[in-house]
Motif scaffolding. Sequence first.
Motif, short mmCIF file in Angstrom:
data_model
loop_
_atom_site.label_atom_id
_atom_site.label_comp_id
_atom_site.label_asym_id
_atom_site.label_seq_id
_atom_site.Cartn_x
_atom_site.Cartn_y
_atom_site.Cartn_z
N SER A 132 -13.73 -2.62 -0.26
CA SER A 132 -12.43 -3.12 0.18
C SER A 132 -12.09 -2.51 1.53
O SER A 132 -12.46 -1.38 1.83
CB SER A 132 -11.34 -2.78 -0.84
OG SER A 132 -11.21 -1.38 -0.98
N ALA B 200 -5.74 -7.23 3.80
CA ALA B 200 -6.80 -6.50 3.11
C ALA B 200 -7.79 -7.51 2.55
O ALA B 200 -7.42 -8.64 2.21
CB ALA B 200 -6.24 -5.62 2.00
N VAL C 38 -8.66 -2.26 4.22
CA VAL C 38 -7.24 -2.50 4.49
C VAL C 38 -6.99 -2.35 5.99
O VAL C 38 -7.44 -1.39 6.61
CB VAL C 38 -6.35 -1.52 3.71
CG1 VAL C 38 -4.89 -1.71 4.08
CG2 VAL C 38 -6.53 -1.70 2.23
N GLU D 129 0.82 -1.20 0.00
CA GLU D 129 0.00 0.00 0.00
C GLU D 129 0.87 1.26 0.00
O GLU D 129 1.97 1.28 0.57
CB GLU D 129 -0.91 0.01 1.22
CG GLU D 129 -2.08 -0.95 1.15
CD GLU D 129 -3.15 -0.45 0.20
OE1 GLU D 129 -3.77 0.59 0.47
OE2 GLU D 129 -3.37 -1.12 -0.82
N MET E 239 -8.80 0.16 0.00
CA MET E 239 -7.50 -0.07 -0.63
C MET E 239 -7.10 1.15 -1.45
O MET E 239 -7.93 1.74 -2.15
CB MET E 239 -7.53 -1.30 -1.52
CG MET E 239 -7.73 -2.59 -0.80
SD MET E 239 -7.60 -4.04 -1.88
CE MET E 239 -5.82 -4.08 -2.13
#
Length: 221
Positions: free
Chosen positions: A198, A159, A200, A138, A218
């Motif tokens: 999503s 994630a 993370v 990331e 994300m």
Amino acid sequence: LHAGYLMTDQKFGDKFRAVYGLRVENFNQKLNSGTYGGDTVTIDRTTLSYLPSANYTYMASRKMNLRAAASRTVARPDFRELAPFSFYDFNTSSAVVGNDTLVASNITNLDLRFEFYPGNGQIISSSVFYKNFNNPIENTVFFGGSGSRTYTYRNVANAVDYGIEFELRTKFSFIDSIFNTSKLDNFTFYTNLTLVKSVVDLSNVAQAVTDEEKFRPMQGQ
């Protein structure tokens, strides 16, 4: 990168089909670089990845399928993400620095899909999917003095990515059948809608204490 795979395609009666196998990848990555302090950065890393996959199909009729798929994939850091030199990004008014400690991210993919084929070259489908990322790479930011900020790449803890997808592909030949022409035979309409969520987990890199600050979508999603 050296890789090889073994795959099997089997039918079980008239309704069931299974395609499954294993891909093995031996990946070597080398990097010679240096830090601003004059230290030498040398990377010579070899990783062996086992990547299985399986796809099962239930053929309910000649026009309808139900598919279930599972696979393991890998995302590796590129040279720009690894090399620990800095450059200034004028779009974000910040510096961007690589990280030579990055490791590959392993991804587990699950998918369930329904398909309907109303005619030749046409499809209506819907699916649900789920992805789990271990050590995803990331883009993260840390702040320095005088309000300056620097972006770098980090392996965060985990994630997940999940959602639904709808797909439609149809030919305009049905209009021709109504008006008894053949002017639209070669035209096809295609559309797709995907809804994705999503999350993370930044708990291994974030200094914040609240869940809202430790979990976000994300980067680049």
